[in-house]
Design an enzyme around this catalytic site. Sequence first.
Site, short mmCIF file in Angstrom:
data_model
loop_
_atom_site.label_atom_id
_atom_site.label_comp_id
_atom_site.label_asym_id
_atom_site.label_seq_id
_atom_site.Cartn_x
_atom_site.Cartn_y
_atom_site.Cartn_z
N GLU A 159 1.09 -1.20 -0.03
CA GLU A 159 -0.10 0.32 0.01
C GLU A 159 0.64 1.27 0.02
O GLU A 159 1.91 1.11 0.69
CB GLU A 159 -0.80 0.15 1.27
CG GLU A 159 -2.11 -0.91 1.20
CD GLU A 159 -1.57 -2.08 2.04
OE1 GLU A 159 -2.50 -3.30 1.70
OE2 GLU A 159 -0.48 -2.19 2.66
N TYR A 162 7.78 2.57 -7.55
CA TYR A 162 6.97 1.06 -7.70
C TYR A 162 6.58 1.03 -9.16
O TYR A 162 6.87 -0.11 -9.92
CB TYR A 162 6.04 1.31 -6.82
CG TYR A 162 6.28 1.27 -5.38
CD1 TYR A 162 7.22 0.69 -4.84
CD2 TYR A 162 5.49 2.13 -4.52
CE1 TYR A 162 7.59 0.82 -3.68
CE2 TYR A 162 5.84 2.37 -3.07
CZ TYR A 162 6.91 1.49 -2.56
OH TYR A 162 7.16 1.77 -1.37
#
Length: 158
Positions: A110, A122
């Site tokens: 998350e 990411y």
Amino acid sequence: MSAVLLPAIEGLPMRLDDVDEVLAIEEDLYPFPWTRGNFVDSIASGYSAWGYRVDGELVGYFVLMMAVDEAHLLNISVAAQRQRMGFGARLLNHARQGARQAGATSLLLEVRPSNEKALALYRRFGFRQIGVRRAYYPAAQGREDALVLKHVLAEDSA
């Protein structure tokens, strides 16, 4: 032409003795940091918790939890003064390798939508958004959503 030397980095399993240094980084980075208890519990539970050091200085860490064939990256952080030097990528690579070696086929995490630096890292590593957890994180004005990202580890070898 001279070669650029990367600093020697040492990755070691996180120990209880490291928690004070980890907390110093955590509290410097985040308005709502993990607590001492979060780190102590993660170590006691046998999660894959690693610290990275350069010349003895803690520069970053991560905590990875395994669940059957899926890994969950619970925390990954690089000290503010060591960001944008490639340490986040090294930590993330280590977490991916550890997850694969433990039998995971995917890696979940998350991230706050407002954490643009982390999102860029990411995405560069192939994480894709698979969901949103509404009002997941505490924020200065109420709560902030969390983007749920997934990386299929089999894609690393493709």
